[in-house]
Structures are given as structure tokens and as C-alpha cells.
Design an enzyme around this catalytic site. Sequence first.
Site, PDB file in Angstrom:
ATOM      1  N   ASP A   1      -1.811   1.445   0.980  1.00 57.21           N
ATOM      2  CA  ASP A   1      -2.060   2.042   2.344  1.00 57.21           C
ATOM      3  C   ASP A   1      -0.941   0.062   3.345  1.00 57.21           C
ATOM      4  OD1 ASP A   1      -3.327   0.982   5.319  1.00 57.21           O
ATOM      5  OD2 ASP A   1      -5.182   1.675   4.017  1.00 57.21           O
TER       6      ASP A   1
ATOM      7  N   GLN B   1      -1.603  -3.789   7.359  1.00 58.75           N
ATOM      8  CA  GLN B   1      -2.200  -4.521   7.764  1.00 58.75           C
ATOM      9  C   GLN B   1      -0.457  -5.223   6.905  1.00 58.75           C
ATOM     10  OE1 GLN B   1      -3.405  -5.515   9.387  1.00 58.75           O
ATOM     11  NE2 GLN B   1      -5.659  -4.118   9.717  1.00 58.75           N
TER      12      GLN B   1
ATOM     13  N   LYS C   1       0.842  -0.994  14.812  1.00 59.58           N
ATOM     14  CA  LYS C   1       0.039  -2.802  14.283  1.00 59.58           C
ATOM     15  C   LYS C   1       1.035  -3.247  13.915  1.00 59.58           C
ATOM     16  CE  LYS C   1      -3.967  -0.564  11.849  1.00 59.58           C
ATOM     17  NZ  LYS C   1      -4.971  -1.178  12.599  1.00 59.58           N
TER      18      LYS C   1
ATOM     19  N   HIS D   1      -9.816  -0.114   3.295  1.00 59.02           N
ATOM     20  CA  HIS D   1     -10.615   0.722   5.364  1.00 59.02           C
ATOM     21  C   HIS D   1     -11.348   2.333   4.593  1.00 59.02           C
ATOM     22  CE1 HIS D   1      -9.851   2.424   8.739  1.00 59.02           C
ATOM     23  NE2 HIS D   1      -9.537   0.727   9.375  1.00 59.02           N
TER      24      HIS D   1
ATOM     25  N   CYS E   1     -14.456  -0.862   8.963  1.00 59.39           N
ATOM     26  CA  CYS E   1     -14.514  -0.179   8.730  1.00 59.39           C
ATOM     27  C   CYS E   1     -14.301  -0.399   6.980  1.00 59.39           C
ATOM     28  CB  CYS E   1     -12.996   0.561   8.868  1.00 59.39           C
ATOM     29  SG  CYS E   1     -12.957   1.327  10.520  1.00 59.39           S
TER      30      CYS E   1
HETATM   31  N1  PMP Z   1      -6.185   1.017   6.782  1.00 58.78           N
HETATM   32  C1  PMP Z   1      -5.824  -0.820   6.910  1.00 58.78           C
HETATM   33  C2  PMP Z   1      -5.627  -1.306   6.319  1.00 58.78           C
HETATM   34  C3  PMP Z   1      -6.212  -0.415   8.688  1.00 58.78           C
HETATM   35  O1  PMP Z   1      -5.887  -1.978   9.114  1.00 58.78           O
HETATM   36  C4  PMP Z   1      -5.975   0.127   9.660  1.00 58.78           C
HETATM   37  C5  PMP Z   1      -6.782  -0.194  11.090  1.00 58.78           C
HETATM   38  N2  PMP Z   1      -7.927  -0.338  10.894  1.00 58.78           N
HETATM   39  C6  PMP Z   1      -6.183   1.728   8.771  1.00 58.78           C
HETATM   40  C7  PMP Z   1      -6.476   1.192   7.842  1.00 58.78           C
HETATM   41  C8  PMP Z   1      -6.180   3.030   9.804  1.00 58.78           C
HETATM   42  O2  PMP Z   1      -5.118   2.909  10.915  1.00 58.78           O
HETATM   43  P1  PMP Z   1      -4.996   3.478  12.015  1.00 58.78           P
HETATM   44  O3  PMP Z   1      -6.208   3.385  12.799  1.00 58.78           O
HETATM   45  O4  PMP Z   1      -4.187   2.881  12.420  1.00 58.78           O
HETATM   46  O5  PMP Z   1      -4.939   5.112  11.447  1.00 58.78           O
END
Ligand code: PMP
Length: 405
Positions: A197, A200, A223, A120, A363
Amino acid sequence: MSLDVAALRRSFPIFSRQPPPFHYLDNAATGQICAAAAEALTAYETAGRANVKRGVYRLADRATSAFAEARARIARYLGAAGPEEVILTSGTTFGLNLAAHVLEERVRAGDTILISRLEHHSNIVPWQMLAKRRGARLRALDVTADGRLDLAGLDAGIDRRTRIVALTHCSNVTGAVTDLAPIAARAREVGAVLVVDGAQRVPHGPLEVTTLGCDLYALSGHKMFGATGAGALWVRGELLAELPPFLGGGEMITRVTIEETAYAPPPHRFEAGTPPIGPALAMGAAAAWLAELDWRAIAAHEKTLTARLLEGLDRLPGVRIHGPRDLEARYGVVAFEVEGVHAHDVCQILDGFGVCTRGGHHCAQPLMEAFGTVATVRASLAPYNEEADIDALLEGLERVIRILR
Ligand code: PMP
């Protein structure tokens, strides 16, 4: 025991409030809030609000205790050695940026930072910025054709100049789960710090973070069925004790003079200012509620639904799935394209069927580039999804194919 999905759905207020048809398949973007978290948030904001860590009156004391308990609940869900290893943040993005700042002094000109094409943007951009600040090089592991991390490049990707390895635990596009053990072993060999990270991964059950071999682990409360606005960064205790502060301000100090500041011990050293109190309490409540669920039954349920979705997509003409087929190596995050139809058009037609999906680059533009595309549709599952959600999606896709392809 199989999962009682109807009972589970009753624990999520949205399902009694959204008019049918309502098929929520955008859980990778945000999960729905569970009743326990919604109640914790509302109770704090309407009946228990005071700032934390400061007041001596009872209301403030109760808010401070509740905040500490939220940290403890999140620590237990993660399997941290203790609550002091958990920094409360506003989300994964903040946690990863915090990590990139507090690890900065470990990176010198000519060193390398290893990420991957599966990441991401929030696990790419902070490291790119750090590499630029320090004159370091950013390297990226490749992905396999089926959207998994390609570990063939691991030995070459991590060498004696590698200071930081930052990888996702589960892809927000392909659902692929990273096998962290060989990466952690290789990082340890060269003395690199491993940042994971976990955004997910955390909705899929409690963790034993201390056994994963990583040093930092970032996550978001929204999440994992909490409120938006809170998250956490777990840092291995010995490392955390060595790290410099990030933001300066109130509550991260023990003493301030005009010339100097003595910093508070972790985790407070990393939590300047008023934290997102209500969302943190909601995240704690969600963690405690999640910890009590039957995760064996949920995993079986999610696998059944993922298989139904993958098989259904396979039967549709012109649909191409990006992601692994092996149900043991993935969660129910499924990216696909409908040949000749833009992902946004697909999502719009699906919305007419009450099906919430996401279309775009998620993203993850470097991953889209690896797939030779700019956008995909993504359907992502949570424990409260049921067969009817998958079937509505597949029916909507049949319509898409009939009218647009
Ligand atoms: N890393 C991953 C793998 C994600 O899926 C996301 C959210 N789509 C993020 C980071 C960022 O998370 P947040 O927008 O809650 O900061």
C-alpha cells in the site's frame, strides 16, 4: 540548495485562494492539487473531452493519446518496467480490492494472508473478505511501541502456507516507513506475493518500484497532488500476465460472443468501462511535475519541519506522540494525543487558528487498539508546508491545553 518553499507554494492554486490564516496539515488525507494537475483536468473537461479508446475522430484520438501519456508518466514516476504494468484505478482502495480479487485463485482453504496492525482499513478489509471467501486465515504482524512494523514476527508470520503478504510502505498514522527488503526476501522464500500500500509513500518522491521486491503496489492520485478520483495499481509484468480479469465490461475484451469472451491484454483487461479520464490525466500531470522537483532539498525540508513539530510537541505538557523519533525511519505524518482532551475538540480549536488537522481513528482502528486509544490528532506535512504552519499548530495547542486540560 535549500528548497524555495515560496516558489513551490505558487505552484498550488489553493494558497492564493484561501484567506489567511491557512495552515494545511492534513496532507495524509489528501494533498492539495498542483497547478499542472488542475490545468490538465480543466483542459480535458472544458476543451478536450471525449471518451478514450473508442473514437476515430481527432478529439477522441487526442483524449486517447493523452490518457496513454498519463499512464506512461505514472509508470515513469513509479519506475515501472513499462506503462503496461500500470493499471489505472480510482484510488488505493480500488487497487487493493482489485488485487484481493485477482489474487483470489491463489488462496486455498487453510492458507494464510499476512497483514499488520499498522494498516489502513483499505489494506485490511479486502484481505479479510478474501480470507472469508476462501477459508483462509488472516494473520497480522504487530507494531512496536513507537508505531513501526515489528519485524520480529516476520519469520513466524510468513510460512509455507502464506500466499499473500500485504503491508503499508508508510503508515498514515505514525509516518513510519516500512523496510520492505527483509519482508520481500522472506515472501520470496515461500513463494508468497507481496502487495504494498503505497498511498502515503508516493507524495515523497519518485520510486524504483521494480527494485523494492514487491509484486503489486497501490497508490492514489489525490495524495500526490493530483485530482481526486484516480489512482494506479502497479503489478510486476510476469505476474500481471497470469492474472484473471476483475470487473467485466467494455474495453477489457478483444471479442465477445453470447457464450464467451476473449480478454484484452494487461493493463486493459483490468480496466472495464469508462475510466476516470480527467483525474487520470491530472495524476499523470502531477507525476510529471513531481518528477522534476529537487527531492533531496524537499527531504531535508520535510525533516527539518518534522523535527520542529516533534520537538514542539515534546515541550507541551500532556502531549503524547505515537510514532518513531528517528527522522530517517519516517515521513512527516505525526499522530499525538492531548491528555484528557478528545481529538475532535483539539482539531476544532486548531481550526480557529486556521490549522487543518485530522482527529479520529484515521481508518486504522487495530492500530488505535494497539495504542490503547480510540482517536488521535494527526498533523501531516507536504513539501509546501513551512515553519509558520508548525508554529501555528503549536500555538493552537497551547490554547487547547490552557482552556481544556
Ligand atoms: N492506505 C493508506 C495508507 C492511506 O493513507 C489511504 C488514505 N487515507 C488509503 C490507503 C486509501 O486511499 P484512498 O482513499 O485514496 O483510496
